[in-house]
Design a protein around this motif. Structure first.
Motif, PDB file in Angstrom:
ATOM      1  N   PHE A 178      41.593  51.655  37.448  1.00 27.68           N
ATOM      2  CA  PHE A 178      41.552  50.214  37.196  1.00 27.68           C
ATOM      3  C   PHE A 178      42.919  49.719  36.739  1.00 27.68           C
ATOM      4  N   GLY A 179      43.550  50.483  35.869  1.00 28.37           N
ATOM      5  CA  GLY A 179      44.880  50.112  35.386  1.00 28.37           C
ATOM      6  C   GLY A 179      45.913  50.082  36.499  1.00 28.37           C
ATOM      7  N   LEU A 180      45.918  51.121  37.323  1.00 33.00           N
ATOM      8  CA  LEU A 180      46.879  51.170  38.422  1.00 33.00           C
ATOM      9  C   LEU A 180      46.616  50.059  39.440  1.00 33.00           C
ATOM     10  N   GLY A 181      45.352  49.798  39.735  1.00 25.06           N
ATOM     11  CA  GLY A 181      45.014  48.711  40.656  1.00 25.06           C
ATOM     12  C   GLY A 181      45.417  47.360  40.099  1.00 25.06           C
ATOM     13  N   SER A 182      45.235  47.179  38.799  1.00 26.29           N
ATOM     14  CA  SER A 182      45.616  45.918  38.164  1.00 26.29           C
ATOM     15  C   SER A 182      47.127  45.720  38.174  1.00 26.29           C
ATOM     16  N   VAL A 183      47.860  46.784  37.904  1.00 29.06           N
ATOM     17  CA  VAL A 183      49.323  46.705  37.940  1.00 29.06           C
ATOM     18  C   VAL A 183      49.800  46.391  39.356  1.00 29.06           C
ATOM     19  N   ALA A 184      49.213  47.039  40.346  1.00 25.14           N
ATOM     20  CA  ALA A 184      49.601  46.784  41.732  1.00 25.14           C
ATOM     21  C   ALA A 184      49.283  45.338  42.133  1.00 25.14           C
ATOM     22  N   ALA A 185      48.110  44.843  41.740  1.00 28.93           N
ATOM     23  CA  ALA A 185      47.737  43.464  42.061  1.00 28.93           C
ATOM     24  C   ALA A 185      48.667  42.477  41.378  1.00 28.93           C
TER      25      ALA A 185
END
Length: 93
Positions: A61-68
């Motif tokens: 979730f953290g990595l996806g949020s950073v990418a978004a």
């Protein structure tokens, strides 16, 4: 009377590789492609390295949020730059 096809509008190309029409968003599109390739790979690695499912979820979730957030900021910066170029072009006329 045979039809003439203009080379600029032809779908088939004689060159090799994939060509993309020039766009200010091409860099953002490339970065989106990188994210779409890397995040599933990270998902596979995290599934092997981390056994706690809550920690797996938090990391993904953290990595996806950073990418978004990164893609959003890059897109907004490109839009601002385009608007500034259009404004300066309109003021010069």
């Amino acid at each position: 009377m045979p039809k003439q096809v203009e080379t600029a509008q032809s779908i088939t190309r004689k060159g090799r590789g994939i060509t993309v029409a020039p766009s200010p968003f091409n860099k953002v599109k490339f970065e989106l492609g990188v994210v779409l390739v890397l995040l599933p790979l990270v998902w596979l690695v995290v599934g092997r390295l981390i056994t706690d499912s809550l920690l797996q979820f938090a990391m993904l979730f953290g990595l996806g949020s950073v990418a978004a957030a990164w893609l959003l900021l890059r897109t907004r910066a490109t839009l601002r730059r385009l608007e500034a170029e259009q404004d300066s072009g309109a003021q010069q006329k």
